[in-house]
Design a protein around this motif. Sequence first.
Motif, PDB file in Angstrom:
ATOM      1  N   GLN A  84       0.813  -1.217   0.000  1.00 30.59           N
ATOM      2  CA  GLN A  84       0.000   0.000   0.000  1.00 30.59           C
ATOM      3  C   GLN A  84       0.845   1.264   0.000  1.00 30.59           C
ATOM      4  OE1 GLN A  84      -2.625  -0.313   3.356  1.00 30.59           O
ATOM      5  NE2 GLN A  84      -3.674  -2.099   2.535  1.00 30.59           N
ATOM      6  N   LYS A  85       1.935   1.270   0.746  1.00 29.43           N
ATOM      7  CA  LYS A  85       2.723   2.489   0.942  1.00 29.43           C
ATOM      8  C   LYS A  85       3.827   2.696  -0.093  1.00 29.43           C
ATOM      9  CE  LYS A  85       1.991   2.916   5.872  1.00 29.43           C
ATOM     10  NZ  LYS A  85       2.610   3.056   7.193  1.00 29.43           N
ATOM     11  N   SER A  86       4.083   1.699  -0.923  1.00 34.04           N
ATOM     12  CA  SER A  86       5.215   1.778  -1.850  1.00 34.04           C
ATOM     13  C   SER A  86       4.764   2.039  -3.276  1.00 34.04           C
ATOM     14  CB  SER A  86       6.015   0.476  -1.808  1.00 34.04           C
ATOM     15  OG  SER A  86       6.495   0.239  -0.515  1.00 34.04           O
ATOM     16  N   ASP A  87       5.653   2.683  -4.032  1.00 33.91           N
ATOM     17  CA  ASP A  87       5.425   2.883  -5.459  1.00 33.91           C
ATOM     18  C   ASP A  87       5.900   1.677  -6.261  1.00 33.91           C
ATOM     19  OD1 ASP A  87       4.446   5.483  -5.046  1.00 33.91           O
ATOM     20  OD2 ASP A  87       6.470   6.305  -5.063  1.00 33.91           O
ATOM     21  N   ARG A 132      10.808 -10.364 -10.832  1.00 32.02           N
ATOM     22  CA  ARG A 132       9.354 -10.221 -10.878  1.00 32.02           C
ATOM     23  C   ARG A 132       8.970  -8.907 -10.242  1.00 32.02           C
ATOM     24  NH1 ARG A 132       4.352 -12.565  -8.420  1.00 32.02           N
ATOM     25  NH2 ARG A 132       2.882 -11.829  -9.970  1.00 32.02           N
ATOM     26  N   SER A 133       7.949  -8.256 -10.787  1.00 35.02           N
ATOM     27  CA  SER A 133       7.462  -7.010 -10.210  1.00 35.02           C
ATOM     28  C   SER A 133       5.986  -7.156  -9.881  1.00 35.02           C
ATOM     29  CB  SER A 133       7.666  -5.863 -11.200  1.00 35.02           C
ATOM     30  OG  SER A 133       7.148  -4.667 -10.674  1.00 35.02           O
ATOM     31  N   TRP A 134       5.624  -6.752  -8.664  1.00 33.29           N
ATOM     32  CA  TRP A 134       4.223  -6.764  -8.256  1.00 33.29           C
ATOM     33  C   TRP A 134       3.597  -5.379  -8.393  1.00 33.29           C
ATOM     34  CZ3 TRP A 134       7.745  -9.726  -5.469  1.00 33.29           C
ATOM     35  CH2 TRP A 134       7.496 -11.093  -5.450  1.00 33.29           C
ATOM     36  N   LYS A 135       4.427  -4.360  -8.318  1.00 37.55           N
ATOM     37  CA  LYS A 135       3.907  -2.999  -8.371  1.00 37.55           C
ATOM     38  C   LYS A 135       5.024  -2.090  -8.879  1.00 37.55           C
ATOM     39  CE  LYS A 135       1.552   0.373  -5.428  1.00 37.55           C
ATOM     40  NZ  LYS A 135       1.141   0.674  -4.047  1.00 37.55           N
ATOM     41  N   GLY A 136       4.674  -1.147  -9.741  1.00 35.78           N
ATOM     42  CA  GLY A 136       5.655  -0.187 -10.232  1.00 35.78           C
ATOM     43  C   GLY A 136       6.001  -0.405 -11.683  1.00 35.78           C
ATOM     44  N   ASN A 137       7.021   0.331 -12.139  1.00 34.79           N
ATOM     45  CA  ASN A 137       7.401   0.340 -13.555  1.00 34.79           C
ATOM     46  C   ASN A 137       8.535  -0.607 -13.913  1.00 34.79           C
ATOM     47  OD1 ASN A 137       5.488   2.351 -14.079  1.00 34.79           O
ATOM     48  ND2 ASN A 137       6.931   3.951 -13.452  1.00 34.79           N
ATOM     49  N   LEU A 138       9.046  -1.366 -12.959  1.00 32.44           N
ATOM     50  CA  LEU A 138      10.156  -2.276 -13.255  1.00 32.44           C
ATOM     51  C   LEU A 138       9.637  -3.568 -13.876  1.00 32.44           C
ATOM     52  CD1 LEU A 138      12.196  -1.814  -9.974  1.00 32.44           C
ATOM     53  CD2 LEU A 138      12.779  -0.949 -12.252  1.00 32.44           C
ATOM     54  N   SER A 139      10.476  -4.150 -14.741  1.00 32.14           N
ATOM     55  CA  SER A 139      10.139  -5.416 -15.403  1.00 32.14           C
ATOM     56  C   SER A 139      11.274  -6.406 -15.199  1.00 32.14           C
ATOM     57  CB  SER A 139       9.946  -5.194 -16.904  1.00 32.14           C
ATOM     58  OG  SER A 139       8.912  -4.282 -17.155  1.00 32.14           O
ATOM     59  N   ALA A 140      10.958  -7.680 -15.398  1.00 34.64           N
ATOM     60  CA  ALA A 140      11.992  -8.716 -15.304  1.00 34.64           C
ATOM     61  C   ALA A 140      13.145  -8.362 -16.236  1.00 34.64           C
ATOM     62  CB  ALA A 140      11.398 -10.071 -15.664  1.00 34.64           C
ATOM     63  N   PRO A 179      17.903 -14.235  -3.807  1.00 35.48           N
ATOM     64  CA  PRO A 179      16.848 -13.311  -4.223  1.00 35.48           C
ATOM     65  C   PRO A 179      16.142 -12.724  -3.007  1.00 35.48           C
ATOM     66  CG  PRO A 179      16.300 -15.577  -4.857  1.00 35.48           C
ATOM     67  CD  PRO A 179      17.642 -15.600  -4.209  1.00 35.48           C
ATOM     68  N   ARG A 180      15.738 -11.482  -3.132  1.00 30.13           N
ATOM     69  CA  ARG A 180      15.054 -10.772  -2.040  1.00 30.13           C
ATOM     70  C   ARG A 180      13.923  -9.946  -2.624  1.00 30.13           C
ATOM     71  NH1 ARG A 180      18.520 -10.500   2.457  1.00 30.13           N
ATOM     72  NH2 ARG A 180      16.614 -10.044   3.580  1.00 30.13           N
ATOM     73  N   ILE A 181      12.965  -9.594  -1.783  1.00 26.49           N
ATOM     74  CA  ILE A 181      11.894  -8.701  -2.190  1.00 26.49           C
ATOM     75  C   ILE A 181      12.270  -7.303  -1.724  1.00 26.49           C
ATOM     76  CG2 ILE A 181       9.470  -8.098  -1.911  1.00 26.49           C
ATOM     77  CD1 ILE A 181       8.928 -11.118  -1.613  1.00 26.49           C
ATOM     78  N   LEU A 182      12.230  -6.352  -2.656  1.00 26.63           N
ATOM     79  CA  LEU A 182      12.574  -4.973  -2.369  1.00 26.63           C
ATOM     80  C   LEU A 182      11.368  -4.084  -2.630  1.00 26.63           C
ATOM     81  CD1 LEU A 182      15.252  -6.407  -3.840  1.00 26.63           C
ATOM     82  CD2 LEU A 182      16.217  -4.218  -3.212  1.00 26.63           C
ATOM     83  N   TYR A 183      11.380  -2.908  -2.024  1.00 25.94           N
ATOM     84  CA  TYR A 183      10.306  -1.943  -2.218  1.00 25.94           C
ATOM     85  C   TYR A 183      10.876  -0.538  -2.121  1.00 25.94           C
ATOM     86  CZ  TYR A 183      10.488  -1.574   2.870  1.00 25.94           C
ATOM     87  OH  TYR A 183      10.913  -1.373   4.161  1.00 25.94           O
ATOM     88  N   SER A 184      10.190   0.411  -2.755  1.00 22.93           N
ATOM     89  CA  SER A 184      10.639   1.802  -2.667  1.00 22.93           C
ATOM     90  C   SER A 184       9.467   2.741  -2.891  1.00 22.93           C
ATOM     91  CB  SER A 184      11.741   2.087  -3.691  1.00 22.93           C
ATOM     92  OG  SER A 184      11.231   1.979  -4.997  1.00 22.93           O
ATOM     93  N   SER A 185       9.667   3.959  -2.453  1.00 23.26           N
ATOM     94  CA  SER A 185       8.695   5.032  -2.662  1.00 23.26           C
ATOM     95  C   SER A 185       9.434   6.246  -3.199  1.00 23.26           C
ATOM     96  CB  SER A 185       7.995   5.400  -1.355  1.00 23.26           C
ATOM     97  OG  SER A 185       7.208   4.327  -0.912  1.00 23.26           O
ATOM     98  N   GLY A 186       8.855   6.867  -4.192  1.00 23.59           N
ATOM     99  CA  GLY A 186       9.469   8.047  -4.775  1.00 23.59           C
ATOM    100  C   GLY A 186      10.848   7.751  -5.313  1.00 23.59           C
ATOM    101  N   ASP A 187      11.792   8.655  -5.033  1.00 29.92           N
ATOM    102  CA  ASP A 187      13.162   8.507  -5.519  1.00 29.92           C
ATOM    103  C   ASP A 187      14.069   7.784  -4.527  1.00 29.92           C
ATOM    104  OD1 ASP A 187      12.512   9.824  -7.846  1.00 29.92           O
ATOM    105  OD2 ASP A 187      13.036  11.798  -7.047  1.00 29.92           O
ATOM    106  N   ALA A 188      13.498   7.277  -3.430  1.00 26.89           N
ATOM    107  CA  ALA A 188      14.320   6.626  -2.404  1.00 26.89           C
ATOM    108  C   ALA A 188      14.911   5.321  -2.929  1.00 26.89           C
ATOM    109  CB  ALA A 188      13.471   6.354  -1.166  1.00 26.89           C
ATOM    110  N   SER A 189      16.107   5.023  -2.450  1.00 27.56           N
ATOM    111  CA  SER A 189      16.747   3.754  -2.787  1.00 27.56           C
ATOM    112  C   SER A 189      15.902   2.617  -2.225  1.00 27.56           C
ATOM    113  CB  SER A 189      18.151   3.721  -2.187  1.00 27.56           C
ATOM    114  OG  SER A 189      18.815   2.544  -2.532  1.00 27.56           O
ATOM    115  N   PRO A 190      15.678   1.556  -2.995  1.00 28.52           N
ATOM    116  CA  PRO A 190      14.846   0.454  -2.496  1.00 28.52           C
ATOM    117  C   PRO A 190      15.404  -0.167  -1.226  1.00 28.52           C
ATOM    118  CG  PRO A 190      15.187   0.247  -4.859  1.00 28.52           C
ATOM    119  CD  PRO A 190      16.099   1.335  -4.383  1.00 28.52           C
ATOM    120  N   ALA A 191      14.498  -0.689  -0.404  1.00 26.45           N
ATOM    121  CA  ALA A 191      14.857  -1.389   0.825  1.00 26.45           C
ATOM    122  C   ALA A 191      14.405  -2.837   0.691  1.00 26.45           C
ATOM    123  CB  ALA A 191      14.185  -0.729   2.023  1.00 26.45           C
TER     124      ALA A 191
END
Length: 148
Positions: A36-39, A75-83, A110-122
């Motif tokens: 919900q909180k991530s782009d 894999r991408s669940w949300k956002g503009n990134l693609s495999a 492999p890990r699941i990452l997330y980010s919001s705005g221009d922040a570096s993914p966590a």
Amino acid sequence: MRTTIAMLVTAALLMTTQRAAACTIFWDDRPDTIFQKSDSVFLAYPLKISPDPDEIQQLRPDAFFQQTVIWRVVRSWKGNLSAGDTVVTVRSIDRMDACSGWSVTTRYDPRILYSSGDASPAVIQGLSLEDATLQLNRLVRRRQGVGK
């Protein structure tokens, strides 16, 4: 009885350092909250870790360093990134700070990452890759109106 237990837990948390208490109490890495909180929410694996895991093991326990990781998106669940896309994360790590140490990448898993705005993914820290993947798949299906 519940009040007594709550008071004991609160007292124990107050006896820990403020930083450690803050990162353990407020670290909310549930997939639904992150989604919900991530782009952007995606699965990726490290292509390059610098300093690499062996070099990190040789650092002093009080070391401060900057770690750069190049990730390949699977894999991408949300956002503009693609495999196949690559993403770079840069973290300043203070090994004396309990919260900072959670950000260190020490394996080529492999890990699941997330980010919001221009922040570096966590990286999602609290769940196994399998559990987080299942929950994120359900969230996407629910969002698309499938399997309500």
